[in-house]
Design an enzyme around this catalytic site. Structure first.
Site, PDB file in Angstrom:
ATOM      1  CG  ASP A 110      -2.222   0.813   0.959  1.00 43.90           C
ATOM      2  OD1 ASP A 110      -3.226   0.266   0.453  1.00 43.90           O
ATOM      3  OD2 ASP A 110      -2.188   2.024   1.243  1.00 43.90           O
ATOM      4  N   GLY A 134      -7.301  -1.384 -12.016  1.00 47.83           N
ATOM      5  CA  GLY A 134      -8.698  -0.986 -11.862  1.00 47.83           C
ATOM      6  C   GLY A 134      -8.853   0.474 -11.497  1.00 47.83           C
ATOM      7  CB  THR A 135      -6.437   3.023 -10.312  1.00 51.72           C
ATOM      8  OG1 THR A 135      -5.919   2.101  -9.376  1.00 51.72           O
ATOM      9  CG2 THR A 135      -6.525   4.398  -9.688  1.00 51.72           C
ATOM     10  CG  HIS A 137     -19.880   5.883  -8.148  1.00 55.59           C
ATOM     11  ND1 HIS A 137     -20.293   6.306  -9.389  1.00 55.59           N
ATOM     12  CD2 HIS A 137     -19.224   4.703  -8.347  1.00 55.59           C
ATOM     13  CE1 HIS A 137     -19.889   5.435 -10.299  1.00 55.59           C
ATOM     14  NE2 HIS A 137     -19.249   4.460  -9.701  1.00 55.59           N
ATOM     15  CE  LYS A 184     -15.972   7.145  -9.063  1.00 56.28           C
ATOM     16  NZ  LYS A 184     -14.698   6.427  -9.149  1.00 56.28           N
ATOM     17  CB  THR A 207     -17.920   3.161 -15.334  1.00 56.08           C
ATOM     18  OG1 THR A 207     -17.093   2.426 -14.436  1.00 56.08           O
ATOM     19  CG2 THR A 207     -18.804   2.216 -16.116  1.00 56.08           C
TER      20      THR A 207
HETATM   21  N1  LIG Z   1     -12.356  -0.900 -12.285  1.00 57.58           N
HETATM   22  C1  LIG Z   1     -13.300  -1.169 -11.390  1.00 57.58           C
HETATM   23  O1  LIG Z   1     -14.144  -2.083 -11.551  1.00 57.58           O
HETATM   24  C2  LIG Z   1     -13.342  -0.367 -10.120  1.00 57.58           C
HETATM   25  C3  LIG Z   1     -14.224  -0.701  -9.103  1.00 57.58           C
HETATM   26  C4  LIG Z   1     -14.179   0.028  -7.927  1.00 57.58           C
HETATM   27  C5  LIG Z   1     -13.261   1.061  -7.806  1.00 57.58           C
HETATM   28  N2  LIG Z   1     -12.449   1.377  -8.835  1.00 57.58           N
HETATM   29  C6  LIG Z   1     -11.436   2.401  -8.747  1.00 57.58           C
HETATM   30  O2  LIG Z   1     -10.349   1.857  -8.006  1.00 57.58           O
HETATM   31  C7  LIG Z   1      -9.674   2.905  -7.324  1.00 57.58           C
HETATM   32  C8  LIG Z   1      -9.589   2.553  -5.849  1.00 57.58           C
HETATM   33  O3  LIG Z   1     -10.858   2.578  -5.273  1.00 57.58           O
HETATM   34  P1  LIG Z   1     -11.055   2.237  -3.722  1.00 57.58           P
HETATM   35  O4  LIG Z   1     -12.487   2.450  -3.449  1.00 57.58           O
HETATM   36  O5  LIG Z   1     -10.421   0.926  -3.414  1.00 57.58           O
HETATM   37  O6  LIG Z   1     -10.195   3.408  -3.043  1.00 57.58           O
HETATM   38  P2  LIG Z   1      -9.569   3.436  -1.575  1.00 57.58           P
HETATM   39  O7  LIG Z   1      -9.290   4.867  -1.266  1.00 57.58           O
HETATM   40  O8  LIG Z   1     -10.402   2.640  -0.634  1.00 57.58           O
HETATM   41  O9  LIG Z   1      -8.180   2.646  -1.723  1.00 57.58           O
HETATM   42  C9  LIG Z   1      -7.053   3.171  -2.335  1.00 57.58           C
HETATM   43  C10 LIG Z   1      -5.839   2.529  -1.647  1.00 57.58           C
HETATM   44  O10 LIG Z   1      -4.680   2.918  -2.382  1.00 57.58           O
HETATM   45  C11 LIG Z   1      -3.673   3.267  -1.435  1.00 57.58           C
HETATM   46  N3  LIG Z   1      -2.697   4.146  -2.080  1.00 57.58           N
HETATM   47  C12 LIG Z   1      -2.773   5.482  -2.287  1.00 57.58           C
HETATM   48  N4  LIG Z   1      -1.663   5.902  -2.933  1.00 57.58           N
HETATM   49  C13 LIG Z   1      -0.904   4.801  -3.124  1.00 57.58           C
HETATM   50  C14 LIG Z   1       0.370   4.591  -3.754  1.00 57.58           C
HETATM   51  N5  LIG Z   1       1.069   5.605  -4.294  1.00 57.58           N
HETATM   52  N6  LIG Z   1       0.854   3.335  -3.795  1.00 57.58           N
HETATM   53  C15 LIG Z   1       0.179   2.295  -3.265  1.00 57.58           C
HETATM   54  N7  LIG Z   1      -1.016   2.433  -2.651  1.00 57.58           N
HETATM   55  C16 LIG Z   1      -1.543   3.675  -2.589  1.00 57.58           C
HETATM   56  C17 LIG Z   1      -4.439   3.932  -0.278  1.00 57.58           C
HETATM   57  O11 LIG Z   1      -3.669   3.961   0.910  1.00 57.58           O
HETATM   58  C18 LIG Z   1      -5.653   3.024  -0.198  1.00 57.58           C
HETATM   59  O12 LIG Z   1      -5.411   1.921   0.668  1.00 57.58           O
HETATM   60  C19 LIG Z   1     -10.440   4.183  -7.643  1.00 57.58           C
HETATM   61  O13 LIG Z   1      -9.844   4.837  -8.730  1.00 57.58           O
HETATM   62  C20 LIG Z   1     -11.820   3.664  -8.034  1.00 57.58           C
HETATM   63  O14 LIG Z   1     -12.510   4.530  -8.880  1.00 57.58           O
HETATM   64  C21 LIG Z   1     -12.488   0.691  -9.984  1.00 57.58           C
HETATM   65  O1  LIG Z   2     -16.167   2.936  -6.223  1.00 58.12           O
HETATM   66  C1  LIG Z   2     -15.566   3.466  -7.175  1.00 58.12           C
HETATM   67  O2  LIG Z   2     -14.762   4.417  -7.024  1.00 58.12           O
HETATM   68  C2  LIG Z   2     -15.768   2.945  -8.536  1.00 58.12           C
HETATM   69  N1  LIG Z   2     -15.036   3.415  -9.504  1.00 58.12           N
HETATM   70  C3  LIG Z   2     -15.073   2.994 -10.854  1.00 58.12           C
HETATM   71  C4  LIG Z   2     -15.417   4.170 -11.763  1.00 58.12           C
HETATM   72  O3  LIG Z   2     -15.025   5.309 -11.467  1.00 58.12           O
HETATM   73  O4  LIG Z   2     -16.028   3.935 -12.802  1.00 58.12           O
HETATM   74  C5  LIG Z   2     -15.925   1.790 -11.111  1.00 58.12           C
HETATM   75  C6  LIG Z   2     -17.108   1.704 -10.238  1.00 58.12           C
HETATM   76  C7  LIG Z   2     -16.756   1.867  -8.759  1.00 58.12           C
END
Ligand SMILES: NC(=O)c1ccc[n+]([C@@H]2O[C@H](COP(=O)([O-])OP(=O)(O)OC[C@H]3O[C@@H](n4cnc5c(N)ncnc54)[C@H](O)[C@@H]3O)[C@@H](O)[C@H]2O)c1
Ligand SMILES: O=C(O)C1=N[C@H](C(=O)O)CCC1
Length: 248
Positions: free
Chosen positions: A34, A76-77, A133, A137, A144
């Site tokens: 992390d 996924g970010t 959402h 967020k 998406t």
């Molecule tokens: N693609 C998908 O299906 C999907 C689904 C849900 C969320 N997301 C995206 O995923 C991302 C994360 O969402 P989340 O809800 O888990 O966020 P979150 O804030 O709960 O988790 C992010 C994590 O990343 C860590 N972090 C921050 N900077 C970092 C670094 N430089 N190196 C390593 N770790 C680091 C933080 O400490 C935290 O634990 C967002 O961009 C969100 O939009 C994508």
């Molecule tokens: O919870 C989030 O943050 C999510 N991020 C993604 C987005 O920005 O599209 C996917 C859905 C959940």
């Protein structure tokens, strides 16, 4: 066994991925890192695929570092601009055996809504996207929704359609953001997780496509599918979107 390292492992998504990998019969967890941890710990000696779920401001640097370390990456970010994607592609041209996969959404409901939206787009004069959402967020509009709006716009352009009709002269921000001519409205509400509605309209009719991820478990089958695909050497270079791994 596929050896998987998770970056962002303490986050909402990362912690679900850690558990999903531990529960998968064909995977084992290598490293769970992390913020503040050194990504140089992740190497081909301990990891086949790294999964990255962090924050939009950190993802590009993390992906470039992981590519340099010699591992394939599933991301996924959100927050990917064309410029950032080009930087990833450029890094991969120097390492042609490697691959990076990025998905704005790993839930099958969202991927299919996006796919159906592309099919519907040429048949409707109006199109708008509403994404809803959880309020923790950090980015808006959602990755998406941006992806959906871009797909709708591309389908409209390919069909030779013009702009969506809109007589608005002043909106004070109430018409939302605009991506490639398609309006996106972002709602942040406690109790929600991840939801999207795509609205299509013609004179006298409407089509609504809606995808709801009620729980983060909805993303895990897609994440594990992507890990399995990226563990092999079929997907070299940059691949964007889970639809690439589905027989659509
Ligand atoms: N693609 C998908 O299906 C999907 C689904 C849900 C969320 N997301 C995206 O995923 C991302 C994360 O969402 P989340 O809800 O888990 O966020 P979150 O804030 O709960 O988790 C992010 C994590 O990343 C860590 N972090 C921050 N900077 C970092 C670094 N430089 N190196 C390593 N770790 C680091 C933080 O400490 C935290 O634990 C967002 O961009 C969100 O939009 C994508
Ligand atoms: O919870 C989030 O943050 C999510 N991020 C993604 C987005 O920005 O599209 C996917 C859905 C959940």
């Amino acid at each position: 066994m596929i050896r998987v390292s998770v970056v962002g492992a303490h986050g909402r998504m990362g912690s679900h991925v850690v558990q999903a990998v531990k529960n998968a019969p064909d995977m084992e967890l290598a490293l769970a890192l992390d913020a503040g941890d050194d990504l140089a710990q992740i190497t081909p000696e301990n990891t086949d695929v790294a999964v990255e779920f962090t924050v939009p401001s950190a993802a590009l640097d993390n992906v470039l570092a992981l590519v340099k370390q010699g591992v394939n990456v599933v991301v996924g970010t959100t927050g990917w601009t064309e410029d950032k994607l080009n930087q990833v592609s450029a890094a991969l041209t120097e390492r042609p055996a490697q691959g990076v996969f990025i998905a704005p959404n790993f839930a099958i409901s969202a991927v299919l809504a996006d796919y159906f939206a592309k099919i519907a787009a040429p048949y409707f004069e109006s199109a708008e996207v509403v994404e809803l959402h959880h309020p923790d967020k950090v980015d808006a509009p959602s990755g998406t929704a941006i992806h959906t709006a871009q797909a709708i716009a591309a389908a409209r352009e390919a069909a030779g359609m013009g702009l969506v009709p809109d007589a608005t002269q002043s909106d004070n921000g109430s018409r939302g953001g605009v991506v490639d001519g398609i309006h996106i409205h972002a709602v942040r509400l406690r109790g929600l997780n991840a939801h999207e509605e795509v609205l299509f309209g013609n004179a006298g009719e409407q089509l609504v496509l809606r995808a709801d991820s009620f729980d983060r478990s909805s993303f895990m089958p897609g994440v594990l599918l992507a890990v399995r695909k990226m563990a092999g050497d079929t997907y070299q270079g940059l691949t964007v979107g889970l639809d690439n791994f589905l027989d659509l």
